[in-house]
Design an enzyme around this catalytic site. Structure first.
Site, PDB file in Angstrom:
ATOM      1  N   ASP A   1      -8.231   3.669   1.190  1.00 14.70           N
ATOM      2  CA  ASP A   1      -7.322   4.128   2.240  1.00 14.70           C
ATOM      3  C   ASP A   1      -8.149   4.610   3.445  1.00 14.70           C
ATOM      4  OD1 ASP A   1      -5.449   5.347   3.790  1.00 14.70           O
ATOM      5  OD2 ASP A   1      -4.626   6.612   2.188  1.00 14.70           O
TER       6      ASP A   1
ATOM      7  N   ARG B   1      -3.247  -0.501   5.597  1.00 12.08           N
ATOM      8  CA  ARG B   1      -3.867  -1.598   4.852  1.00 12.08           C
ATOM      9  C   ARG B   1      -2.969  -2.811   4.655  1.00 12.08           C
ATOM     10  NH1 ARG B   1      -5.275   2.059  -0.158  1.00 12.08           N
ATOM     11  NH2 ARG B   1      -3.349   2.977   0.652  1.00 12.08           N
TER      12      ARG B   1
ATOM     13  N   CYS C   1       0.863  -1.191   0.000  1.00 16.37           N
ATOM     14  CA  CYS C   1       0.000   0.000   0.000  1.00 16.37           C
ATOM     15  C   CYS C   1       0.897   1.237   0.000  1.00 16.37           C
ATOM     16  CB  CYS C   1      -0.988  -0.030   1.168  1.00 16.37           C
ATOM     17  SG  CYS C   1      -0.230   0.054   2.804  1.00 16.37           S
TER      18      CYS C   1
HETATM   19  P1  4NP Z   1      -1.763   2.889   4.116  1.00 16.94           P
HETATM   20  O1  4NP Z   1      -2.416   4.229   4.692  1.00 16.94           O
HETATM   21  O2  4NP Z   1      -1.235   3.216   2.737  1.00 16.94           O
HETATM   22  O3  4NP Z   1      -2.901   1.946   4.076  1.00 16.94           O
HETATM   23  O4  4NP Z   1      -0.670   2.482   5.073  1.00 16.94           O
HETATM   24  C1  4NP Z   1      -1.746   5.449   4.768  1.00 16.94           C
HETATM   25  C2  4NP Z   1      -0.826   5.666   5.754  1.00 16.94           C
HETATM   26  C3  4NP Z   1      -0.188   6.872   5.850  1.00 16.94           C
HETATM   27  C4  4NP Z   1      -0.478   7.874   4.952  1.00 16.94           C
HETATM   28  C5  4NP Z   1      -1.405   7.656   3.945  1.00 16.94           C
HETATM   29  C6  4NP Z   1      -2.027   6.439   3.850  1.00 16.94           C
HETATM   30  N1  4NP Z   1       0.157   9.124   5.066  1.00 16.94           N
HETATM   31  O5  4NP Z   1      -0.171  10.027   4.272  1.00 16.94           O
HETATM   32  O6  4NP Z   1       1.025   9.308   5.932  1.00 16.94           O
END
Ligand code: 4NP
Length: 155
Positions: free
Chosen positions: A123, A13, A7
């Site tokens: 997300d 995720r 991800c």
């Molecule tokens: P992930 O979610 O891609 O599912 O781990 C996110 C975690 C952090 C961020 C964005 C999405 N961020 O912008 O820091």
């Protein structure tokens, strides 16, 4: 068989996808190596988001010990399948692909459940409990199908 879940941050995720796939593989007696990574480096070295840990725990999966890392080109050599959680993740993975073989290893995770539909696991970072539960249920459903198919394939 080695499977990588990817991800953006590797804190919301893909750690859930890693934990769920590993647990289902164990439950079904499959020899799978599972890992996860993020296309961005913001959270390298961090444990999963507390909300992901809590939601996964509620559903019987412990992801508290996982540690975020960034996706790298070496992952194409180290994994048989690379599953992207959304289209941006897949596009970032494809940017790093050296050839068609690298590209062919990667697909959207939910295409394993809804072939050709190109659906994303949304997300949940700016969401709440409901969004984290939705992420878990989508990931569980697709990992259940992937492991059922691998049980048949590898028998
Ligand atoms: P992930 O979610 O891609 O599912 O781990 C996110 C975690 C952090 C961020 C964005 C999405 N961020 O912008 O820091």
């Amino acid at each position: 068989m080695k499977v990588l879940m990817v991800c953006l941050g590797n804190i919301c995720r893909s750690p859930v996808a890693e934990g769920v796939l590993r647990k289902l593989a164990e439950d079904k007696g499959l020899q799978l190596q599972v890992d996860s990574a993020g296309t961005a480096g913001y959270h390298i070295g961090s444990h999963p988001d507390k909300r992901s840990i809590k939601n996964a725990k509620k559903n019987g999966v412990d992801i508290s010990n996982l540690v975020a890392r960034e996706f790298s080109v070496n992952d194409f050599d180290n994994f048989d399948r690379i599953y992207a959680l959304d289209a941006n993740n897949l596009s970032d993975i494809h940017q790093l692909a050296r050839n068609d073989e690298d590209k062919k290893k990667s697909d959207l995770l939910l295409n394993a459940l809804f072939p050709g539909q190109n659906n994303a696991v949304p997300d949940p970072y700016y969401g709440g409990e409901k969004e984290f539960e939705n992420v878990f249920q989508l990931i569980y459903a697709v990992c259940d199908k992937i492991t059922d198919e691998l049980v048949k394939e590898l028998k």
